[in-house]
Design a protein around this motif. Sequence first.
Motif, short mmCIF file in Angstrom:
data_model
loop_
_atom_site.label_atom_id
_atom_site.label_comp_id
_atom_site.label_asym_id
_atom_site.label_seq_id
_atom_site.Cartn_x
_atom_site.Cartn_y
_atom_site.Cartn_z
N LEU A 1 0.84 -1.23 0.12
CA LEU A 1 0.04 0.03 -0.03
C LEU A 1 0.98 1.10 0.08
O LEU A 1 1.68 1.34 0.91
N PHE A 2 0.64 2.07 -0.99
CA PHE A 2 1.49 3.21 -1.11
C PHE A 2 0.33 4.36 -0.69
O PHE A 2 -0.73 4.48 -1.43
N VAL A 3 0.68 5.39 0.16
CA VAL A 3 -0.18 6.50 0.61
C VAL A 3 0.45 7.88 0.12
O VAL A 3 1.44 8.01 0.32
N LEU A 4 -0.52 8.73 -0.19
CA LEU A 4 -0.09 10.03 -0.69
C LEU A 4 0.52 10.76 0.67
O LEU A 4 -0.39 10.80 1.44
N ASP A 5 1.42 11.32 0.35
CA ASP A 5 2.14 11.82 1.61
C ASP A 5 3.35 13.05 1.03
O ASP A 5 3.22 13.49 -0.22
N LYS A 6 3.83 13.76 2.01
CA LYS A 6 4.93 14.82 1.37
C LYS A 6 6.27 14.18 2.04
O LYS A 6 6.45 13.64 2.84
N ASN A 7 7.31 14.55 1.26
CA ASN A 7 8.62 14.21 1.28
C ASN A 7 9.25 15.32 2.08
O ASN A 7 8.53 16.28 2.49
N ALA A 8 10.55 15.41 2.36
CA ALA A 8 11.14 16.40 3.30
C ALA A 8 11.14 17.62 2.42
O ALA A 8 11.19 18.77 3.17
N THR A 9 11.04 17.75 1.38
CA THR A 9 11.08 19.10 0.38
C THR A 9 9.32 19.36 0.31
O THR A 9 9.21 20.28 -0.72
N SER A 10 8.63 19.00 0.88
CA SER A 10 7.03 19.02 0.86
C SER A 10 6.44 18.65 -0.52
O SER A 10 5.46 19.23 -0.92
N GLU A 11 6.98 17.86 -1.28
CA GLU A 11 6.67 17.50 -2.61
C GLU A 11 5.70 16.29 -2.33
O GLU A 11 5.89 15.47 -1.28
N ASP A 12 4.64 16.06 -3.14
CA ASP A 12 3.60 14.95 -3.15
C ASP A 12 4.24 13.67 -3.41
O ASP A 12 5.14 13.74 -4.77
N VAL A 13 4.33 12.70 -2.75
CA VAL A 13 4.84 11.46 -3.15
C VAL A 13 3.84 10.35 -2.49
O VAL A 13 2.91 10.46 -1.88
N LEU A 14 4.22 8.96 -3.23
CA LEU A 14 3.49 7.76 -2.70
C LEU A 14 4.46 7.09 -2.01
O LEU A 14 5.54 6.50 -2.34
N ASP A 15 4.32 6.89 -0.74
CA ASP A 15 5.07 6.37 0.14
C ASP A 15 4.42 5.07 0.54
O ASP A 15 3.28 4.95 1.11
N MET A 16 5.42 4.04 0.65
CA MET A 16 4.80 2.75 0.97
C MET A 16 4.68 2.69 2.72
O MET A 16 5.56 2.87 3.36
N LYS A 17 3.54 2.34 3.05
CA LYS A 17 2.94 2.45 4.37
C LYS A 17 2.55 1.18 4.90
O LYS A 17 2.62 0.97 6.12
N GLY A 18 2.56 0.07 3.99
CA GLY A 18 2.19 -1.33 4.47
C GLY A 18 2.62 -2.21 3.29
O GLY A 18 2.54 -1.96 2.18
N CYS A 19 3.10 -3.47 3.63
CA CYS A 19 3.44 -4.26 2.75
C CYS A 19 3.35 -5.79 3.36
O CYS A 19 3.04 -6.03 4.55
N TYR A 20 3.27 -6.68 2.16
CA TYR A 20 3.15 -8.11 2.60
C TYR A 20 4.15 -8.94 1.93
O TYR A 20 3.92 -8.86 0.49
N ALA A 21 4.83 -9.74 2.38
CA ALA A 21 5.73 -10.70 1.64
C ALA A 21 6.66 -9.82 0.67
O ALA A 21 7.38 -10.53 -0.24
N TYR A 22 6.80 -8.53 0.94
CA TYR A 22 7.92 -7.96 0.27
C TYR A 22 9.56 -8.09 0.55
O TYR A 22 9.68 -8.43 2.12
N ASP A 23 10.49 -7.89 -0.06
CA ASP A 23 11.84 -8.21 0.22
C ASP A 23 12.20 -6.81 1.08
O ASP A 23 12.25 -5.76 0.48
N ARG A 24 12.14 -6.94 2.48
CA ARG A 24 12.21 -5.80 3.26
C ARG A 24 13.38 -4.97 2.96
O ARG A 24 13.34 -3.68 3.10
N LYS A 25 14.35 -5.72 2.79
CA LYS A 25 15.60 -4.58 2.63
C LYS A 25 15.78 -3.87 1.47
O LYS A 25 16.14 -2.80 1.35
N LYS A 26 14.97 -4.40 0.44
CA LYS A 26 14.88 -3.64 -0.97
C LYS A 26 13.96 -2.64 -0.92
O LYS A 26 13.83 -1.84 -1.59
#
Length: 193
Positions: A15-40
């Motif tokens: 799940l990627f959720v609309l958020d703001k990054n450090a420079t206040s740009e709109d981004v889609l940030d992963m907020k939840g996952c299942y069975a993803y290779d966590r390191k990557k």
Amino acid sequence: MSKLVKLTNSNIGALFVLDKNATSEDVLDMKGCYAYDRKKYLSQTFYLGEGLIGQAYLEKDNICLQEIPQEFSKISSGLGEIPPKNIFIVPVMDDEKVEGVIELASLEIYKPHQKELIEKVAERLASVLKNNKQSIITKSLLQESQKMTENMRASEEELRQNLEELEATQEELNRIGRESTSQMETANSRLAD
């Protein structure tokens, strides 16, 4: 994500959720996952329009891939890795406003009823995300209001103390004035005698 992955016979989900990054740009940030290779993938972020996730956001439309390139994520188990046969990416929308994107991958081709379930979950999730954002904004405004109220009370207390000091100074000046007047009257009456 865990329940959605299991309900749809998927193998990987995020799940990627609309958020703001450090420079206040709109981004889609992963907020939840299942069975993803966590390191990557654990802190994966997409700009709007970037990759399939960003494109699904901009186009407000589902993306379904059935011929998956080898460089895409693999479904991993203790026995090894295998590329998915199907990737389904769905924008999480409420009133034509995209709040995020769901990405699911499966070793099987998604059936129409599975896609419909994913779309319905995305609709409901959009409401939850929208309400959650509103709650956060409301909480922030309430905290700001409480801070302003505390500042106003402190200013009011300071003003009250200043007023009391001013009244005390005024009383002292009046007393000194009365004493001066009394001394002048006494001096004048002595001079007059």
